[in-house]
Design a protein around this motif. Sequence first.
Motif, PDB file in Angstrom:
ATOM      1  N   ALA A  73       0.845  -1.209   0.000  1.00 25.50           N
ATOM      2  CA  ALA A  73       0.000   0.000   0.000  1.00 25.50           C
ATOM      3  C   ALA A  73       0.873   1.249   0.000  1.00 25.50           C
ATOM      4  CB  ALA A  73      -0.924  -0.007   1.216  1.00 25.50           C
ATOM      5  N   PHE A  74       1.910   1.248   0.843  1.00 26.06           N
ATOM      6  CA  PHE A  74       2.778   2.418   0.896  1.00 26.06           C
ATOM      7  C   PHE A  74       3.486   2.623  -0.441  1.00 26.06           C
ATOM      8  CE2 PHE A  74       6.910   4.429   1.507  1.00 26.06           C
ATOM      9  CZ  PHE A  74       6.475   5.669   1.962  1.00 26.06           C
ATOM     10  N   SER A  75       3.968   1.552  -1.045  1.00 27.74           N
ATOM     11  CA  SER A  75       4.641   1.645  -2.339  1.00 27.74           C
ATOM     12  C   SER A  75       3.709   2.250  -3.390  1.00 27.74           C
ATOM     13  CB  SER A  75       5.113   0.256  -2.765  1.00 27.74           C
ATOM     14  OG  SER A  75       5.704   0.300  -4.027  1.00 27.74           O
ATOM     15  N   TYR A  76       2.455   1.826  -3.368  1.00 23.06           N
ATOM     16  CA  TYR A  76       1.449   2.338  -4.301  1.00 23.06           C
ATOM     17  C   TYR A  76       1.263   3.850  -4.112  1.00 23.06           C
ATOM     18  CZ  TYR A  76      -3.206   3.202  -6.265  1.00 23.06           C
ATOM     19  OH  TYR A  76      -4.271   3.724  -6.969  1.00 23.06           O
ATOM     20  N   TYR A  77       1.087   4.276  -2.852  1.00 24.08           N
ATOM     21  CA  TYR A  77       0.855   5.704  -2.592  1.00 24.08           C
ATOM     22  C   TYR A  77       2.117   6.539  -2.780  1.00 24.08           C
ATOM     23  CZ  TYR A  77      -3.900   4.813  -1.399  1.00 24.08           C
ATOM     24  OH  TYR A  77      -5.215   4.448  -1.493  1.00 24.08           O
ATOM     25  N   ASP A  78       3.267   5.944  -2.523  1.00 20.44           N
ATOM     26  CA  ASP A  78       4.529   6.650  -2.751  1.00 20.44           C
ATOM     27  C   ASP A  78       4.714   6.922  -4.252  1.00 20.44           C
ATOM     28  OD1 ASP A  78       7.016   7.708  -1.686  1.00 20.44           O
ATOM     29  OD2 ASP A  78       7.994   6.016  -2.682  1.00 20.44           O
ATOM     30  N   LYS A  79       4.426   5.919  -5.061  1.00 21.29           N
ATOM     31  CA  LYS A  79       4.546   6.075  -6.518  1.00 21.29           C
ATOM     32  C   LYS A  79       3.556   7.132  -7.021  1.00 21.29           C
ATOM     33  CE  LYS A  79       4.264   3.506 -10.838  1.00 21.29           C
ATOM     34  NZ  LYS A  79       3.890   2.284 -11.510  1.00 21.29           N
ATOM     35  N   ARG A  80       2.320   7.057  -6.549  1.00 18.75           N
ATOM     36  CA  ARG A  80       1.304   8.039  -6.957  1.00 18.75           C
ATOM     37  C   ARG A  80       1.703   9.455  -6.555  1.00 18.75           C
ATOM     38  NH1 ARG A  80      -4.882   6.856  -5.535  1.00 18.75           N
ATOM     39  NH2 ARG A  80      -4.886   9.106  -5.322  1.00 18.75           N
ATOM     40  N   ARG A  81       2.235   9.575  -5.367  1.00 16.35           N
ATOM     41  CA  ARG A  81       2.658  10.906  -4.869  1.00 16.35           C
ATOM     42  C   ARG A  81       3.784  11.458  -5.725  1.00 16.35           C
ATOM     43  NH1 ARG A  81       6.025  12.532  -0.279  1.00 16.35           N
ATOM     44  NH2 ARG A  81       5.047  14.274   0.812  1.00 16.35           N
ATOM     45  N   ASN A  82       4.744  10.611  -6.068  1.00 13.73           N
ATOM     46  CA  ASN A  82       5.857  11.045  -6.919  1.00 13.73           C
ATOM     47  C   ASN A  82       5.398  11.411  -8.320  1.00 13.73           C
ATOM     48  OD1 ASN A  82       7.755  10.768  -4.871  1.00 13.73           O
ATOM     49  ND2 ASN A  82       8.160   8.630  -5.378  1.00 13.73           N
ATOM     50  N   GLU A  83       4.447  10.661  -8.856  1.00 11.53           N
ATOM     51  CA  GLU A  83       3.900  10.966 -10.178  1.00 11.53           C
ATOM     52  C   GLU A  83       3.180  12.325 -10.169  1.00 11.53           C
ATOM     53  OE1 GLU A  83       1.475   7.539 -10.952  1.00 11.53           O
ATOM     54  OE2 GLU A  83       3.174   6.353 -11.675  1.00 11.53           O
ATOM     55  N   GLN A  84       2.425  12.584  -9.112  1.00  5.37           N
ATOM     56  CA  GLN A  84       1.711  13.861  -8.995  1.00  5.37           C
ATOM     57  C   GLN A  84       2.676  15.015  -8.827  1.00  5.37           C
ATOM     58  OE1 GLN A  84      -0.997  12.976  -5.803  1.00  5.37           O
ATOM     59  NE2 GLN A  84      -2.545  12.126  -7.167  1.00  5.37           N
ATOM     60  N   ALA A  85       3.761  14.784  -8.092  1.00  3.65           N
ATOM     61  CA  ALA A  85       4.773  15.828  -7.905  1.00  3.65           C
ATOM     62  C   ALA A  85       5.465  16.148  -9.227  1.00  3.65           C
ATOM     63  CB  ALA A  85       5.797  15.389  -6.864  1.00  3.65           C
TER      64      ALA A  85
END
Length: 197
Positions: free
Chosen positions: A182-194
């Motif tokens: 779950a953290f990996s998923y949200y970390d990737k999404r956060r980086n993509e949005q940034a």
Amino acid sequence: MDSHITKLRKRLKSKLNPSRYEHSLSVSFTCICLAMRYGYPLDKAELAGLMHDCAKCYTDSEILKSCEKHKIPVSEAEQSAPAVLHARYGAWLAKKRYGIEDAEILEAIACHTTGKRDMGTLDKILYVADYIEARRDKAQNLPAMRKLAFEDLDEALYQIMKGTLDYLTKKGGRLDPMTAEAFSYYDKRRNEQAAIS
């Protein structure tokens, strides 16, 4: 107040120890507040918060036996560290013993300890509320997380997951693969949005 909620409160009060029952009430009130903030149905948020720890009246070994008896899948990680399993068993109890049929509520209860990929609004509300509720006092970052929860639910979810993983890694505790995923998923999404910003 909904009479169904009142009845469930009475049943839970007779099952849970006093501090766990107070925690459950506090989480349900926190869920209501977050639901008001993020435009989610208050009754569903309240019910998820109230019922999230309904399996906490059982020991880990009792939960494991019940899962086996009722054919509730248990991962290898849960078998070796069953503390997180109360969430999935709690979702089963909420449906079978307490008559809750709403799939969103049941799913939020099931993932409130580990999180999961692509969480819905209620999943996030319950996960965050369980961490920030007023009776919690152990985490050093609670004041900041409480404030953040009402500013940006996704960022609060991310920071709570990150903090939990950091804490377990430093402590040498077992990381549930679902939380890491779950953290990996949200970390990737956060980086993509940034990257887009």
